[in-house]
Scaffold this active site. Structure first.
Site, mmCIF file in Angstrom:
data_model
loop_
_atom_site.group_PDB
_atom_site.id
_atom_site.type_symbol
_atom_site.label_atom_id
_atom_site.label_comp_id
_atom_site.label_asym_id
_atom_site.label_seq_id
_atom_site.Cartn_x
_atom_site.Cartn_y
_atom_site.Cartn_z
ATOM 1 N N LYS A 176 -3.072 -3.221 -2.696
ATOM 2 C CA LYS A 176 -4.226 -4.002 -2.269
ATOM 3 C C LYS A 176 -3.817 -5.021 -1.214
ATOM 4 O O LYS A 176 -2.794 -5.695 -1.356
ATOM 5 C CB LYS A 176 -4.859 -4.702 -3.481
ATOM 6 C CG LYS A 176 -6.163 -5.427 -3.167
ATOM 7 C CD LYS A 176 -6.822 -5.966 -4.431
ATOM 8 C CE LYS A 176 -8.123 -6.700 -4.102
ATOM 9 N NZ LYS A 176 -8.810 -7.208 -5.307
ATOM 10 N N SER A 178 -13.670 -6.436 -5.172
ATOM 11 C CA SER A 178 -12.926 -6.470 -3.933
ATOM 12 C C SER A 178 -11.850 -5.381 -3.848
ATOM 13 O O SER A 178 -11.289 -5.153 -2.786
ATOM 14 C CB SER A 178 -12.253 -7.837 -3.780
ATOM 15 O OG SER A 178 -11.304 -8.064 -4.814
ATOM 16 N N SER A 220 -13.687 -7.620 -9.665
ATOM 17 C CA SER A 220 -13.096 -6.866 -8.562
ATOM 18 C C SER A 220 -12.276 -5.649 -8.966
ATOM 19 O O SER A 220 -11.933 -4.827 -8.121
ATOM 20 C CB SER A 220 -12.230 -7.792 -7.707
ATOM 21 O OG SER A 220 -13.039 -8.715 -7.018
#
Length: 464
Positions: free
Chosen positions: A81, A156, A180
């Site tokens: 990520k 996210s 997220s």
């Protein structure tokens, strides 16, 4: 020739590399082919570096050939990520402020991934500074849903969920403040888990005592997720909140929990606290009916989380202002409006406001402790809506009711955040348009292994 594909389980891929059925280099090429096929449209993986990945896969193959000890994820392609620091790779946070930034260190989560033997291929896309549950930014653009590219992949950890669901990677990491890890899992039809506070320690942090955001795993099935959690979890002296259980707690076979007699509290709207899309609500009700038919002791019940909205919003604004306020002052035109507004909201907070939020969070934790004395798990929607059009920043209405801002539609996730309890999203069904919807399972703090076993049972039941 191996019959392994990129859609095989992560456990099968790791076993095949370990046995010599396929090399890390060969496995990487399979995934690079899938990335070439799907990523141009979906935009899940950013900062892709095939040549660096090939060099790393060759090192992995040489290590195995030399008889060196290898980790549990040896040879598996992996994209980190883009809010997590991977030394020597771009680390943009999805922000123009850091568009040219390259990480000079591995953060703790990445240290553990590197030690496990993964082959890094790139980063996964995020919304700006991981704010919001729709993945778009000015640096790399928007990530699209792998089931329907006209829809959002969530966020996210939207790039991570999309890459998983489309077979670009077998496992993915993420982080979760307001949903997220869970919302994108629901949107893309994969599994995402927000572990108990302290289960996956983080370092370095600007504030080790800020505990709304946690790192965690994503996978295409619960067994694979447990494997990744076994790598990410465990104490570290640099993280004072870390729980003491070793990561090996989650390794090995994961037996589904017996459903007969399992005490499941269910609530479509969390006791009236949520507005939930009708089709998502139908998926939840269908799942509950199947669990009841399988012998679970299902009860319509929900904890009183009325303090959660003020608690989350106060702590989020305080956190964003503390972490990003200086950057906003230095780069006043470089932030998306919704994020700027969240940072500005933190500027007016007083010490009394923050103290109130932490006092309320303590009450919420006690509420959940008492609730789980009578129930094994809580089942509710992961997301209140199915994937929305990719052009929208957030769903403006649910069932005709207006959402006041970009947070209001995520209450089903962030109300759980401020309890500190572990929660996992499991794929549960589709809307009439074929869009994925997940159910969220929540357990008492520290009961991550039990939660995984229940999730595995739900997954098994729904696959029949």
């Amino acid at each position: 020739m191996s019959d392994l594909t990129v859609d095989s389980t992560a456990r099968a891929q790791a076993a095949a590399v370990r046995s010599g059925e396929i090399s890390a280099t060969e496995l990487l090429e399979l995934h690079l082919d899938r990335i070439e096929e799907r990523n141009p449209e979906l935009n899940a993986i950013v900062s892709l570096d095939p040549e660096r990945a090939r060099a790393w896969a060759a090192v992995a193959d040489q290590a195995q050939a030399s008889g060196e000890d290898t980790g549990p994820l040896h040879g598996l392609p992996f994209a980190v990520k883009d809010t997590h620091a991977l030394k020597g790779w771009p680390h943009t946070f999805g922000s123009p402020v850091f568009a040219d930034h390259v990480a000079d260190h591995d953060e703790l989560l990445v240290e553990r991934l590197r030690a496990s033997g993964v082959v890094f291929v790139g980063k996964t896309n995020v919304p700006e500074f991981a704010a919001g549950s729709h993945t778009f930014n000015k640096v790399f653009g928007v990530t699209r849903n792998p089931v329907d590219p006209s829809r959002s992949a969530g966020g996210s950890s939207g790039g991570a969920a999309c890459a998983l669901a489309s077979g670009m990677v077998p496992l993915a990491d993420g982080s979760d403040m307001g949903g997220s890890l869970r919302n994108p899992a629901s949107f893309c039809g994969v599994v995402g888990m927000r572990p108990s506070l302290g289960r996956v320690p983080e370092w370095p942090l600007y504030n080790q005592w800020e505990t709304t955001s946690v790192g965690g795993p994503m996978a295409r099935n619960v067994g694979d997720l447990a494997l990744l959690l076994s790598v990410l979890a465990g104490p570290d002296p640099r993280a004072p909140h870390a729980l003491g259980d070793p990561g090996s707690t989650f390794a090995g076979p994961l037996a589904p929990a017996p459903l007969a007699g399992l005490r499941i509290a269910c609530s479509v709207d969390l006791g009236g606290a949520l507005v939930v899309d009708h089709e998502v609500a139908d998926v939840v009700r269908t799942t509950v009916a199947r669990l009841s038919d399988a012998g679970a002791a299902v009860a319509e019940a929900a904890p009183d989380l009325s303090l959660a909205d003020d608690t989350f919003r106060t702590l989020r604004a305080w956190h964003f202002q503390a972490k990003l306020g200086r950057l906003l002052a230095e780069h006043p035109t470089s932030f998306k409006p919704s994020l700027e507004a969240n940072i500005r909201a933190g500027e007016s907070l007083t010490g009394a406001d923050v103290a109130r939020a932490y006092t309320q969070r303590t009450s919420l934790s006690e509420t959940m402790r008492l609730f789980f004395a009578d129930h094994d798990v809580l089942l509710l929607p992961t997301s209140q809506v199915p994937p929305f059009p990719v052009e929208q920043e957030f769903p403006e209405t649910i069932n005709g009711q207006e959402m006041p801002d970009y947070l209001a539609w995520m209450r089903s996730a962030y109300f759980i955040t401020v309890t500190g309890c572990p929660a996992i999203s499991v794929p549960a069904g589709r809307t009439a348009d074929g869009l994925p919807a997940g159910v969220q399972l929540v357990a008492r703090h520290g009961a991550d292994r039990q939660l995984l076993e229940v999730a595995a049972a739900v997954e098994e039941l729904l696959a029949r």
